[in-house]
Write a protein that holds these residues in place. Structure first.
Motif, PDB file in Angstrom:
ATOM      1  N   PHE A 288     -87.932  11.622  43.865  1.00 57.47           N
ATOM      2  CA  PHE A 288     -89.257  11.489  43.251  1.00 57.47           C
ATOM      3  C   PHE A 288     -89.725  10.046  43.337  1.00 57.47           C
ATOM      4  O   PHE A 288     -88.946   9.109  43.176  1.00 57.47           O
ATOM      5  CB  PHE A 288     -89.168  11.932  41.791  1.00 57.47           C
ATOM      6  N   CYS A 289     -91.023   9.866  43.596  1.00 58.35           N
ATOM      7  CA  CYS A 289     -91.621   8.530  43.633  1.00 58.35           C
ATOM      8  C   CYS A 289     -92.989   8.557  42.969  1.00 58.35           C
ATOM      9  O   CYS A 289     -93.798   9.461  43.226  1.00 58.35           O
ATOM     10  CB  CYS A 289     -91.752   8.032  45.076  1.00 58.35           C
ATOM     11  N   ALA A 290     -93.257   7.567  42.107  1.00 60.79           N
ATOM     12  CA  ALA A 290     -94.541   7.475  41.417  1.00 60.79           C
ATOM     13  C   ALA A 290     -94.726   6.054  40.900  1.00 60.79           C
ATOM     14  O   ALA A 290     -93.755   5.289  40.805  1.00 60.79           O
ATOM     15  CB  ALA A 290     -94.598   8.470  40.255  1.00 60.79           C
ATOM     16  N   PRO A 291     -95.942   5.679  40.539  1.00 60.48           N
ATOM     17  CA  PRO A 291     -96.155   4.353  39.940  1.00 60.48           C
ATOM     18  C   PRO A 291     -95.645   4.320  38.501  1.00 60.48           C
ATOM     19  O   PRO A 291     -95.504   5.375  37.862  1.00 60.48           O
ATOM     20  CB  PRO A 291     -97.679   4.184  40.010  1.00 60.48           C
ATOM     21  N   PRO A 292     -95.371   3.139  37.966  1.00 59.15           N
ATOM     22  CA  PRO A 292     -94.862   3.013  36.592  1.00 59.15           C
ATOM     23  C   PRO A 292     -95.720   3.701  35.539  1.00 59.15           C
ATOM     24  O   PRO A 292     -95.194   4.187  34.534  1.00 59.15           O
ATOM     25  CB  PRO A 292     -94.825   1.501  36.379  1.00 59.15           C
ATOM     26  N   THR A 293     -97.033   3.750  35.767  1.00 60.41           N
ATOM     27  CA  THR A 293     -97.924   4.417  34.802  1.00 60.41           C
ATOM     28  C   THR A 293     -97.477   5.848  34.543  1.00 60.41           C
ATOM     29  O   THR A 293     -97.505   6.316  33.399  1.00 60.41           O
ATOM     30  CB  THR A 293     -99.374   4.414  35.331  1.00 60.41           C
ATOM     31  N   MET A 294     -97.073   6.551  35.599  1.00 57.33           N
ATOM     32  CA  MET A 294     -96.625   7.937  35.447  1.00 57.33           C
ATOM     33  C   MET A 294     -95.353   8.005  34.598  1.00 57.33           C
ATOM     34  O   MET A 294     -95.187   8.903  33.781  1.00 57.33           O
ATOM     35  CB  MET A 294     -96.362   8.561  36.820  1.00 57.33           C
ATOM     36  N   PHE A 295     -94.468   7.042  34.792  1.00 58.50           N
ATOM     37  CA  PHE A 295     -93.223   7.036  34.026  1.00 58.50           C
ATOM     38  C   PHE A 295     -93.493   6.760  32.546  1.00 58.50           C
ATOM     39  O   PHE A 295     -92.824   7.325  31.667  1.00 58.50           O
ATOM     40  CB  PHE A 295     -92.259   6.012  34.612  1.00 58.50           C
ATOM     41  N   ARG A 296     -94.465   5.911  32.280  1.00 61.88           N
ATOM     42  CA  ARG A 296     -94.832   5.665  30.877  1.00 61.88           C
ATOM     43  C   ARG A 296     -95.335   6.942  30.224  1.00 61.88           C
ATOM     44  O   ARG A 296     -95.016   7.239  29.069  1.00 61.88           O
ATOM     45  CB  ARG A 296     -95.898   4.560  30.804  1.00 61.88           C
ATOM     46  N   LEU A 297     -96.115   7.717  30.979  1.00 62.92           N
ATOM     47  CA  LEU A 297     -96.619   8.986  30.450  1.00 62.92           C
ATOM     48  C   LEU A 297     -95.486   9.994  30.265  1.00 62.92           C
ATOM     49  O   LEU A 297     -95.504  10.787  29.324  1.00 62.92           O
ATOM     50  CB  LEU A 297     -97.698   9.543  31.378  1.00 62.92           C
ATOM     51  N   PHE A 298     -94.516   9.981  31.166  1.00 63.42           N
ATOM     52  CA  PHE A 298     -93.350  10.859  31.017  1.00 63.42           C
ATOM     53  C   PHE A 298     -92.589  10.542  29.730  1.00 63.42           C
ATOM     54  O   PHE A 298     -92.188  11.437  28.985  1.00 63.42           O
ATOM     55  CB  PHE A 298     -92.398  10.693  32.212  1.00 63.42           C
ATOM     56  N   ILE A 303     -89.657  12.979  27.550  1.00 61.97           N
ATOM     57  CA  ILE A 303     -89.055  13.456  28.788  1.00 61.97           C
ATOM     58  C   ILE A 303     -87.722  14.177  28.559  1.00 61.97           C
ATOM     59  O   ILE A 303     -87.325  15.040  29.340  1.00 61.97           O
ATOM     60  CB  ILE A 303     -88.873  12.254  29.758  1.00 61.97           C
ATOM     61  N   GLN A 304     -87.037  13.861  27.470  1.00 61.07           N
ATOM     62  CA  GLN A 304     -85.707  14.421  27.227  1.00 61.07           C
ATOM     63  C   GLN A 304     -85.706  15.931  26.972  1.00 61.07           C
ATOM     64  O   GLN A 304     -84.672  16.581  27.083  1.00 61.07           O
ATOM     65  CB  GLN A 304     -85.042  13.690  26.062  1.00 61.07           C
ATOM     66  N   LYS A 305     -86.867  16.478  26.648  1.00 59.97           N
ATOM     67  CA  LYS A 305     -86.909  17.919  26.390  1.00 59.97           C
ATOM     68  C   LYS A 305     -87.065  18.740  27.667  1.00 59.97           C
ATOM     69  O   LYS A 305     -87.079  19.973  27.612  1.00 59.97           O
ATOM     70  CB  LYS A 305     -88.024  18.254  25.401  1.00 59.97           C
ATOM     71  N   TYR A 306     -87.162  18.070  28.820  1.00 62.56           N
ATOM     72  CA  TYR A 306     -87.319  18.769  30.098  1.00 62.56           C
ATOM     73  C   TYR A 306     -86.025  18.700  30.910  1.00 62.56           C
ATOM     74  O   TYR A 306     -85.260  17.739  30.807  1.00 62.56           O
ATOM     75  CB  TYR A 306     -88.470  18.160  30.910  1.00 62.56           C
ATOM     76  N   ASP A 307     -85.818  19.724  31.714  1.00 61.91           N
ATOM     77  CA  ASP A 307     -84.638  19.781  32.582  1.00 61.91           C
ATOM     78  C   ASP A 307     -84.938  19.055  33.892  1.00 61.91           C
ATOM     79  O   ASP A 307     -85.678  19.556  34.739  1.00 61.91           O
ATOM     80  CB  ASP A 307     -84.273  21.247  32.862  1.00 61.91           C
ATOM     81  N   PHE A 326     -87.797   1.322  32.203  1.00 56.24           N
ATOM     82  CA  PHE A 326     -86.568   1.513  32.993  1.00 56.24           C
ATOM     83  C   PHE A 326     -85.441   2.014  32.088  1.00 56.24           C
ATOM     84  O   PHE A 326     -84.758   3.003  32.392  1.00 56.24           O
ATOM     85  CB  PHE A 326     -86.179   0.183  33.646  1.00 56.24           C
ATOM     86  N   LYS A 327     -85.254   1.339  30.973  1.00 56.90           N
ATOM     87  CA  LYS A 327     -84.170   1.677  30.045  1.00 56.90           C
ATOM     88  C   LYS A 327     -84.334   3.084  29.495  1.00 56.90           C
ATOM     89  O   LYS A 327     -83.375   3.876  29.465  1.00 56.90           O
ATOM     90  CB  LYS A 327     -84.140   0.653  28.912  1.00 56.90           C
ATOM     91  N   ARG A 328     -85.551   3.423  29.061  1.00 56.24           N
ATOM     92  CA  ARG A 328     -85.805   4.735  28.453  1.00 56.24           C
ATOM     93  C   ARG A 328     -85.593   5.862  29.469  1.00 56.24           C
ATOM     94  O   ARG A 328     -85.027   6.911  29.147  1.00 56.24           O
ATOM     95  CB  ARG A 328     -87.236   4.784  27.891  1.00 56.24           C
ATOM     96  N   PHE A 329     -86.045   5.643  30.702  1.00 60.83           N
ATOM     97  CA  PHE A 329     -85.877   6.673  31.727  1.00 60.83           C
ATOM     98  C   PHE A 329     -84.390   6.844  32.082  1.00 60.83           C
ATOM     99  O   PHE A 329     -83.917   7.962  32.246  1.00 60.83           O
ATOM    100  CB  PHE A 329     -86.681   6.322  32.981  1.00 60.83           C
ATOM    101  N   TYR A 330     -83.691   5.733  32.180  1.00 58.69           N
ATOM    102  CA  TYR A 330     -82.265   5.787  32.492  1.00 58.69           C
ATOM    103  C   TYR A 330     -81.493   6.518  31.392  1.00 58.69           C
ATOM    104  O   TYR A 330     -80.611   7.347  31.670  1.00 58.69           O
ATOM    105  CB  TYR A 330     -81.725   4.372  32.676  1.00 58.69           C
ATOM    106  N   GLU A 331     -81.840   6.253  30.142  1.00 57.09           N
ATOM    107  CA  GLU A 331     -81.178   6.915  29.023  1.00 57.09           C
ATOM    108  C   GLU A 331     -81.428   8.424  29.039  1.00 57.09           C
ATOM    109  O   GLU A 331     -80.560   9.218  28.680  1.00 57.09           O
ATOM    110  CB  GLU A 331     -81.664   6.326  27.700  1.00 57.09           C
ATOM    111  N   ALA A 332     -82.640   8.820  29.473  1.00 56.49           N
ATOM    112  CA  ALA A 332     -83.012  10.240  29.461  1.00 56.49           C
ATOM    113  C   ALA A 332     -82.430  11.009  30.641  1.00 56.49           C
ATOM    114  O   ALA A 332     -82.158  12.208  30.526  1.00 56.49           O
ATOM    115  CB  ALA A 332     -84.530  10.387  29.458  1.00 56.49           C
ATOM    116  N   THR A 333     -82.217  10.334  31.768  1.00 54.95           N
ATOM    117  CA  THR A 333     -81.840  11.044  33.002  1.00 54.95           C
ATOM    118  C   THR A 333     -80.529  10.586  33.626  1.00 54.95           C
ATOM    119  O   THR A 333     -79.962  11.293  34.463  1.00 54.95           O
ATOM    120  CB  THR A 333     -82.942  10.896  34.068  1.00 54.95           C
TER     121      THR A 333
END
Length: 449
Positions: A288-298, A303-307, A326-333
């Motif tokens: 997956f590739c997207a700009p940081p804005t998309m990750f902020r929205l995730f 995001i943790q409630k999704y598989d 970065f930290k929040r996404f790494y913790e979730a995935t």
């Protein structure tokens, strides 16, 4: 799987890392014939694209399908008078017909001019005239047809106008017309130095410039897909981008199909993380590739409630990534997003390569496909910790993936690219480990100085 990309490059490694990338191609190289048709011939049932939209429709296309429909599109364009070097504007959002059309244009040596669907009459007219557009293929969604028609009333050089996803009075219909044409075509002559793509790109001032890429451009995206995005042949890659932006060419076509991977396309009108996130599990998206804005929205969407267990690798480009995201996404995935940097004029020139440890907020290290440097105002390379401009040195030739110049604008080309140095206009500094950190645009630095 036939590892077709290995036919078109020489890769040199040191301690497991790519240190040199040399494209290998003939003068007649044409991605549509030499890659798409070759894969279709060798593995016709290999999945090329999974497409869906926000209305519940979905299609899966094999490489054989893509080859067949691009042949039909090419024959249709030829019958309508399009020839090698003609420029055809494509305003097609994320419709699957875009891929049939753009590859069909490649096969006849015509120049594809993709554009976004938010264009006004003024925008259309400017593009028609400056690019000398010969035909228009356009989605029926929204107000884009009416805006185009207003511009067409003041421009008489179009050989045809064609609608997609619906019939419009006075327009040809792509979906109906393409069915009339043969799915076979004899290879037509093109040269790798011929112009293949024109994209309008906005600068900090003035009207949009026309970035011109030739038929070697797809070769540069082998590095993009293999060493940055880490796509795999049986995987499914999603890059969020409208086809009107060159980012779609980074993640929705050349590199992914060079690697014989599937691409995932979701055709939506408005981005909604709650609608997109469930699709990762449903379709088993692997990269997956997207700009940081998309990750902020995730993150905001919880995001943790999704598989997202199908995801293996994630990349980010477009702006600097906030370390907290970065930290929040790494913790979730459990996945560390790998940043990268490039422009419409290039492919990825800086990125965090597969297998390396990323530094949150850094764009990574220079691509082996480019001779990247950071220089001061006098043209000298700067030391670690010093801010300078990111440039590409081209004294050994133009790298595959780099543009030919701004179409019909020698003045702007020579301003950006002179004395064998291409000036990105972006400033950065590198640390002692060679990681590069973005600062801003050169005009901002000059003003502050």
């Amino acid at each position: 799987m036939i590892n077709i990309h290995q036919k078109f490059c020489k890769e040199t490694f040191y301690s497991g890392s790519l240190i040199d990338f040399e494209p290998i191609y003939e003068e007649s190289f044409n991605f549509a014939y030499d890659v798409i048709d070759a894969i279709a011939l060798a593995t016709p049932t290999r999945r090329a694209m999974v497409w869906c939209n926000d209305k519940g429709e979905e299609h899966t296309f094999t490489f054989s399908d893509i080859s067949k429909y691009s042949n039909m599109a090419a024959n249709m364009f030829l019958s309508l008078g399009i020839k090698r070097g003609d420029k055809v504007m494509l305003v097609l959002k994320r419709h699957y017909q875009f891929w049939f059309a753009v590859l069909g244009l490649h096969k006849i040596g015509a120049i594809a001019v993709p554009a976004v669907n938010q264009l006004t009459k003024k925008d259309f007219l400017y593009r028609f005239k400056t690019a000398e557009i010969q035909a228009l293929i356009c989605t029926v969604d929204g107000d884009v047809i009416s805006n185009a028609e207003e511009a067409i009333s003041e421009y008489s050089n179009l050989k045809f106008i064609m609608s997609v996803n619906g019939r419009i009075k006075g327009w040809r219909c792509f979906d109906e017309d393409i069915k009339k044409y043969s799915c076979k075509i004899n290879r037509r002559g093109t040269k790798c130095t011929d112009p293949m793509l024109l994209y309008f790109t906005s600068g900090t001032t003035g009207m949009p410039k026309m970035v011109c890429h030739d038929f070697t451009y797809p070769l540069g995206h082998i590095v993009t897909a293999k060493y940055w995005q880490s796509v795999v042949p049986d995987g499914l890659h999603l890059t969020i981008s409208d086809t009107g932006w060159l980012k779609s060419m980074w993640g929705k076509l050349y590199g992914q199909w060079f690697m014989e991977a599937g691409i995932f396309v979701c055709d939506f009108d408005r981005f909604n993380p709650a609608n997109l996130l469930p699709l990762f599990s449903k379709y088993q998206i692997t990269t997956f590739c997207a700009p940081p804005t998309m990750f902020r929205l995730f993150i905001k969407e919880n995001i943790q409630k999704y598989d997202l267990s199908s995801l293996k690798h994630v990349t980010i480009a477009g702006e600097a990534l906030n370390p907290e995201i970065f930290k929040r996404f790494y913790e979730a995935t459990g996945i560390k997003p790998m940043e990268g940097f490039g422009q419409s004029e290039t492919t990825a020139i800086l990125f965090n390569s597969v297998g390396t440890e990323p530094k949150p907020g850094s764009m990574g290290k220079p691509s082996p496909a480019y001779d990247v440097d950071i220089i001061d105002l006098n043209g000298n390379s700067v030391d670690p910790g010093e801010i300078g401009e990111i440039v590409i040195r081209t004294d050994k030739g133009k790298p595959c993936g780099m543009f030919n110049g701004y179409y019909n604008d020698k003045k702007k080309t020579n301003y950006a690219w002179n004395n064998n140095i291409y000036h990105t206009g972006d400033t950065a500094w590198k640390d002692e480990d060679g990681y590069v950190w973005y600062v801003g645009r050169t005009d901002d630095i000059i003003k502050s100085s």
